[in-house]
Design a protein around this motif. Structure first.
Motif, PDB file in Angstrom:
ATOM      1  N   PRO A 237       2.794   7.238  -2.938  1.00  0.00           N
ATOM      2  CA  PRO A 237       3.697   6.252  -2.352  1.00  0.00           C
ATOM      3  C   PRO A 237       4.929   6.923  -1.748  1.00  0.00           C
ATOM      4  O   PRO A 237       5.267   8.048  -2.125  1.00  0.00           O
ATOM      5  N   VAL A 238       5.588   6.247  -0.802  1.00  0.00           N
ATOM      6  CA  VAL A 238       6.828   6.782  -0.248  1.00  0.00           C
ATOM      7  C   VAL A 238       8.024   6.345  -1.086  1.00  0.00           C
ATOM      8  O   VAL A 238       9.033   7.022  -1.127  1.00  0.00           O
ATOM      9  N   VAL A 239       7.870   5.174  -1.701  1.00  0.00           N
ATOM     10  CA  VAL A 239       8.960   4.676  -2.539  1.00  0.00           C
ATOM     11  C   VAL A 239       8.394   4.348  -3.917  1.00  0.00           C
ATOM     12  O   VAL A 239       7.311   3.771  -4.032  1.00  0.00           O
ATOM     13  N   LEU A 240       9.122   4.738  -4.943  1.00  0.00           N
ATOM     14  CA  LEU A 240       8.690   4.471  -6.303  1.00  0.00           C
ATOM     15  C   LEU A 240       9.691   3.508  -6.937  1.00  0.00           C
ATOM     16  O   LEU A 240      10.893   3.768  -6.933  1.00  0.00           O
ATOM     17  N   LEU A 241       9.201   2.375  -7.437  1.00  0.00           N
ATOM     18  CA  LEU A 241      10.076   1.401  -8.090  1.00  0.00           C
ATOM     19  C   LEU A 241       9.768   1.413  -9.580  1.00  0.00           C
ATOM     20  O   LEU A 241       8.659   1.082  -9.990  1.00  0.00           O
ATOM     21  N   LEU A 242      10.729   1.818 -10.379  1.00  0.00           N
ATOM     22  CA  LEU A 242      10.491   1.926 -11.815  1.00  0.00           C
ATOM     23  C   LEU A 242      11.431   0.987 -12.562  1.00  0.00           C
ATOM     24  O   LEU A 242      12.644   1.116 -12.481  1.00  0.00           O
ATOM     25  N   ASP A 243      10.817   0.031 -13.264  1.00  0.00           N
ATOM     26  CA  ASP A 243      11.626  -0.947 -13.983  1.00  0.00           C
ATOM     27  C   ASP A 243      11.734  -0.530 -15.447  1.00  0.00           C
ATOM     28  O   ASP A 243      10.772  -0.628 -16.197  1.00  0.00           O
ATOM     29  N   GLU A 244      12.893  -0.087 -15.841  1.00  0.00           N
ATOM     30  CA  GLU A 244      13.161   0.353 -17.208  1.00  0.00           C
ATOM     31  C   GLU A 244      12.044   1.217 -17.771  1.00  0.00           C
ATOM     32  O   GLU A 244      11.443   0.868 -18.796  1.00  0.00           O
ATOM     33  N   PRO A 245      11.760   2.318 -17.140  1.00  0.00           N
ATOM     34  CA  PRO A 245      10.626   3.139 -17.595  1.00  0.00           C
ATOM     35  C   PRO A 245      10.863   3.799 -18.947  1.00  0.00           C
ATOM     36  O   PRO A 245       9.921   4.183 -19.616  1.00  0.00           O
ATOM     37  N   THR A 246      12.119   3.929 -19.360  1.00  0.00           N
ATOM     38  CA  THR A 246      12.372   4.667 -20.598  1.00  0.00           C
ATOM     39  C   THR A 246      12.748   3.772 -21.766  1.00  0.00           C
ATOM     40  O   THR A 246      13.086   4.257 -22.826  1.00  0.00           O
TER      41      THR A 246
ATOM     42  N   LEU B  51      10.888  12.843 -12.899  1.00  0.00           N
ATOM     43  CA  LEU B  51      11.433  12.126 -11.741  1.00  0.00           C
ATOM     44  C   LEU B  51      12.135  13.100 -10.798  1.00  0.00           C
ATOM     45  O   LEU B  51      12.017  12.992  -9.577  1.00  0.00           O
ATOM     46  N   LYS B  52      12.832  14.080 -11.374  1.00  0.00           N
ATOM     47  CA  LYS B  52      13.527  15.057 -10.536  1.00  0.00           C
ATOM     48  C   LYS B  52      12.535  15.852  -9.701  1.00  0.00           C
ATOM     49  O   LYS B  52      12.779  16.138  -8.524  1.00  0.00           O
ATOM     50  N   ARG B  53      11.421  16.210 -10.334  1.00  0.00           N
ATOM     51  CA  ARG B  53      10.416  16.977  -9.588  1.00  0.00           C
ATOM     52  C   ARG B  53       9.792  16.135  -8.477  1.00  0.00           C
ATOM     53  O   ARG B  53       9.490  16.623  -7.405  1.00  0.00           O
ATOM     54  N   LEU B  54       9.612  14.844  -8.746  1.00  0.00           N
ATOM     55  CA  LEU B  54       9.033  13.957  -7.727  1.00  0.00           C
ATOM     56  C   LEU B  54       9.988  13.815  -6.543  1.00  0.00           C
ATOM     57  O   LEU B  54       9.567  13.729  -5.394  1.00  0.00           O
ATOM     58  N   LYS B  55      11.265  13.796  -6.856  1.00  0.00           N
ATOM     59  CA  LYS B  55      12.287  13.684  -5.829  1.00  0.00           C
ATOM     60  C   LYS B  55      12.178  14.861  -4.856  1.00  0.00           C
ATOM     61  O   LYS B  55      12.323  14.700  -3.647  1.00  0.00           O
ATOM     62  N   GLU B  56      11.866  16.026  -5.420  1.00  0.00           N
ATOM     63  CA  GLU B  56      11.720  17.207  -4.570  1.00  0.00           C
ATOM     64  C   GLU B  56      10.545  17.062  -3.619  1.00  0.00           C
ATOM     65  O   GLU B  56      10.462  17.744  -2.612  1.00  0.00           O
ATOM     66  N   LYS B  57       9.601  16.181  -3.981  1.00  0.00           N
ATOM     67  CA  LYS B  57       8.447  15.959  -3.103  1.00  0.00           C
ATOM     68  C   LYS B  57       8.713  14.817  -2.131  1.00  0.00           C
ATOM     69  O   LYS B  57       7.782  14.177  -1.634  1.00  0.00           O
ATOM     70  N   ASP B  58      10.006  14.518  -1.899  1.00  0.00           N
ATOM     71  CA  ASP B  58      10.416  13.529  -0.900  1.00  0.00           C
ATOM     72  C   ASP B  58       9.992  12.116  -1.220  1.00  0.00           C
ATOM     73  O   ASP B  58       9.695  11.328  -0.318  1.00  0.00           O
ATOM     74  N   ILE B  59       9.919  11.801  -2.502  1.00  0.00           N
ATOM     75  CA  ILE B  59       9.626  10.411  -2.850  1.00  0.00           C
ATOM     76  C   ILE B  59      10.946   9.751  -3.229  1.00  0.00           C
ATOM     77  O   ILE B  59      11.706  10.282  -4.032  1.00  0.00           O
ATOM     78  N   THR B  60      11.209   8.613  -2.601  1.00  0.00           N
ATOM     79  CA  THR B  60      12.421   7.868  -2.929  1.00  0.00           C
ATOM     80  C   THR B  60      12.173   7.124  -4.232  1.00  0.00           C
ATOM     81  O   THR B  60      11.125   6.491  -4.394  1.00  0.00           O
ATOM     82  N   ILE B  61      13.117   7.214  -5.149  1.00  0.00           N
ATOM     83  CA  ILE B  61      12.904   6.571  -6.447  1.00  0.00           C
ATOM     84  C   ILE B  61      14.054   5.608  -6.751  1.00  0.00           C
ATOM     85  O   ILE B  61      15.221   5.984  -6.706  1.00  0.00           O
TER      86      ILE B  61
ATOM     87  N   SER C 122       0.816  -1.218   0.000  1.00  0.00           N
ATOM     88  CA  SER C 122       0.000   0.000   0.000  1.00  0.00           C
ATOM     89  C   SER C 122       0.848   1.266   0.000  1.00  0.00           C
ATOM     90  O   SER C 122       0.299   2.348  -0.103  1.00  0.00           O
ATOM     91  N   HIS C 123       2.174   1.123   0.143  1.00  0.00           N
ATOM     92  CA  HIS C 123       2.984   2.336   0.228  1.00  0.00           C
ATOM     93  C   HIS C 123       4.027   2.482  -0.870  1.00  0.00           C
ATOM     94  O   HIS C 123       4.839   3.393  -0.808  1.00  0.00           O
ATOM     95  N   ILE C 124       4.024   1.577  -1.828  1.00  0.00           N
ATOM     96  CA  ILE C 124       4.973   1.777  -2.923  1.00  0.00           C
ATOM     97  C   ILE C 124       4.220   1.991  -4.229  1.00  0.00           C
ATOM     98  O   ILE C 124       3.056   1.607  -4.368  1.00  0.00           O
TER      99      ILE C 124
END
Lengths: 372, 311
Positions: free
Chosen positions: B160-169, B184-194, B85-87
């Motif tokens: 989510p607190v953590v974002l797991l991205l498998d080969e998104p590009t 992704l950079k902007r999301l990082k600023e919102k304290d999401i671990t990627i 529920s948190h990723i």
């Protein structure tokens, strides 16, 4: 609970989005029901009969006119030799031939007995059996009649004889459609239930959407219920449509309680959907699921007692039908709709179906994994 | 062992994680690393390196054979329900419903996480505005870049607190790739671990830290600059008219450490500094024409190739 609702809503959205699905689910069954019920008629009419009359007597004429009067037979030709008649069977112009030997009439009068020969093309065993039976019935009839007539002229006293007549209970006119339609309905509901549910979950695997679903907080039971519920509802709606068609088009007598039919169908569908689910847990593609479902269905359908009576199967096959859910539902449909059986009459069917529903679904749920 | 409930400083902790498929395929062997909170962490490696396996273990979709992994302090095996529920997870393959529209997909994923689009709209706003014109379009009919954006929205909708991205590009055009990384950079600023995996070396420099992974082993973990500066060999870019023969010949050159194709050039790493004229003479002796030799700046790809050959 709410999660299940969301999944069900999504499923319905997807099902009805496909232009093929709506007619496939609702129109096809009606067409199939109408066509199958008219086609799946076991009564054999228009049997092509060839006659070899080597006697050309009063008796032979009487016998032939009896065949002419029967709606089961079409007299397609006459000849004088059995060899010629045999050629007709070879070429497919005739299904059977009746040979009346010379001195047939004389034998009947003088010796009180005469012989006839009936040759039937038995490639189609069912038709051959029926043709033979029909022909024998006509000959018996002729025999009885001629004896009565001649006995009158001879001695004045009618011979003692037993005549057997039939009374067909629950289907007085021996209407095959009345008998077939409830059974065919079971097939259609089964097809829809098993294929759609089985395909559906495998499709999520195949397309990869299950990967995204599996990381959500959706619980296993929520996912499975959410997946099966739409097809359970669709199958019940379909049963209703089928029953209406059966009532309007085929005049099926609704002797028993509809509630009983629906409660049994509700449990029966759990078994069918559970089987579809089980298939989808150990297959990876829709094609695999299709083949396995089809394999199961063929056995279920052919051994359901719909097309061939279970009573005429060998014992080992009869034993297998005890594990065939389709056979139970076909029987229940016929018992309730045509005979008016009540709950107590079919309580065993209920118990078996409930047990099967429980077993199949538990197996399916255990077999389905979110993590591997 | 009551540390699962304690707030840990690390968003992802992986300790000697191993996973084997069948008898011979060792997908991961003794992998350990940590990702700090709010970090943009890259898993860089070629196809079959074990990136997907690692991410699927963290996403609780796969069980490891050995080792431990924690996401946000929760153990992947025991606390999988909390993790789920948190990723936010974006599989390598597009995994949304192709026959549902953009809006319906987003709505569905919001509801099953027990939230609404409105509630977390500010998180996806930047991305969703680009999708807005197509919101009635079916997901299957979107372009590759748009599909990725939608998938990211769906992975973010429950905050989510953590974002797991498998080969998104992978399989996305260069412009969309760049846009994606900016998101992704902007999301990082919102304290999401990627945690993001990619086979593209050039994307490594966009991460805070990267782990170079190959054949189930982590070769190096560092900031992109650190990995590049660890590459200490003199580097030259060489080209001639016969590139294929050039690589063969350079590898046989006595001062050569390694030679790998790099765009239009071959990157030649040297054991010791020698005059470029010596190489020129060597190549001319091998009957090469159109010889061009110039000094080159080491990139992360050179560093990765170097680490790979050390194995």
């Amino acid at each position: 609970m709410r999660t299940i609702l969301f999944i069900v809503r999504k499923e319905f959205l997807q099902i009805f989005r496909h232009k093929v699905m709506l007619p496939l689910i609702f129109l096809m069954p009606i067409i199939q029901l109408v066509i199958l019920a008219h086609a799946a008629d076991f009564e054999v009419k228009n049997i092509n009969l060839h006659i070899v009359d080597q006697d050309k007597s009063l008796a032979s004429q009487q016998l032939i006119s009896k065949f002419q009067a029967s709606r089961n037979f079409n007299i397609v030709g006459y000849s004088f030799s059995s060899r010629l008649a045999f050629d007709k069977i070879q070429s497919g112009d005739a299904d059977l031939f009746l040979e009346i030997p010379p001195h047939f009439h004389r034998g009947l009068i003088r010796d009180n007995k005469a012989s006839l020969q009936l040759s039937v093309n038995a490639i189609n065993g069912v038709q051959a059996g029926l043709a033979n039976a029909y022909a024998n019935a006509i000959i018996q009839d002729f025999n009885g009649q001629i004896r009565t007539e001649w006995a009158k002229t001879r001695a004045g006293a009618a011979p003692a004889g037993l005549s057997i007549t039939y009374s067909n209970w629950f289907n007085p006119e021996m209407n095959y459609k009345t008998f077939m339609v409830p059974g065919i309905l079971v097939l259609l509901v089964t097809l829809i239930g098993m294929f759609l549910s089985g395909m559906n979950i495998v499709k999520e695997k195949e397309i990869g959407t299950i990967e995204q679903i599996n990381v959500t907080p959706i619980r296993k039971y929520q996912f499975i219920i959410g997946k099966l519920l739409p097809f359970w509802i669709i199958a019940l709606v379909e049963l209703s449509i089928g029953l209406v068609v059966g009532w309007l088009v085929f005049d099926i007598p609704f002797v028993g309680s509809l509630w009983l039919i629906y409660s049994f169908a509700a449990i029966y569908l759990l078994v069918v959907l559970g089987l579809g689910l089980l298939v989808s847990t150990f297959t990876e593609t829709q094609q695999q699921a299709m083949f396995i479902s089809w394999f199961l269905l063929i056995i279920f359908i052919l051994m359901s007692g719909l097309f061939t009576p279970i009573e005429s199967m060998p014992e080992w096959a009869q034993a297998i039908t005890h594990f065939n859910p389709v056979a139970y539902f076909v029987e229940v449909m016929r018992m309730v709709l045509l005979k008016g059986s009540n709950f107590m009459d079919i309580r065993l069917h209920f118990i078996v179906m409930l047990t099967a529903a429980l077993a199949v679904n538990v197996l399916a749920v255990v077999n389905y994994r979110k993590t591997n | 062992m009551n540390d699962t409930t304690m707030p840990t400083t690390q968003a992802i902790q992986v300790e000697s994680l191993s996973k084997r498929y069948g008898k011979n395929a060792q997908a991961l062997s003794q992998v350990s690393f940590e990702v700090g909170r709010g970090e943009l962490f890259g898993l860089i490696g070629p196809d079959g390196a074990g990136k997907t396996t690692l991410i699927r273990i963290l996403a609780t979709l796969l069980l490891a054979d050995e080792g431990q992994a924690r996401v946000n302090g929760w153990e992947v095996r025991r606390d999988y329900r909390k993790i789920r529920s948190h990723i936010g997870y974006m599989p390598g393959r597009f995994s949304l419903y192709q026959d549902l529209s953009v809006e319906e997909n987003l709505h569905f994923f919001a509801t099953i996480f027990g939230t609404t689009i409105k509630e977390n709209y500010e998180l996806i706003h930047d991305i969703y505005v680009q999708l807005e014109p197509f919101r009635k379009r079916k997901a299957g009919k979107l372009s590759g870049g748009m599909k990725q954006k939608l998938a990211l929205c769906c992975a973010l909708i429950h905050k989510p607190v953590v974002l797991l991205l498998d080969e998104p590009t992978t399989g996305v055009d260069p412009v969309s790739r760049q846009e994606f990384w900016e998101m992704l950079k902007r999301l990082k600023e919102k304290d999401i671990t990627i945690l993001v995996s990619t086979p593209y070396m050039d994307e490594a420099s966009l991460c805070d830290r990267v782990a170079l992974i190959q054949k189930g082993n982590i070769l190096s973990i560092d900031e992109p600059g650190g990995i590049v500066s660890a590459f200490d060999k003199p580097l030259l870019a060489v080209r001639t008219n016969d590139m294929y023969r050039l690589i063969q010949d350079l590898r046989e050159f006595e001062s050569a450490h390694s030679a790998f194709p790099f765009g239009e050039y071959v990157h030649l790493a040297l054991r010791n500094s020698i005059w470029p004229e010596a190489i020129h003479a060597y190549l001319a002796g091998k009957e090469h024409t159109g010889i061009e030799i110039k000094p080159a700046q080491a990139t992360i790809e050179d560093a990765f190739m170097e680490l790979m050959t050390q194995e």
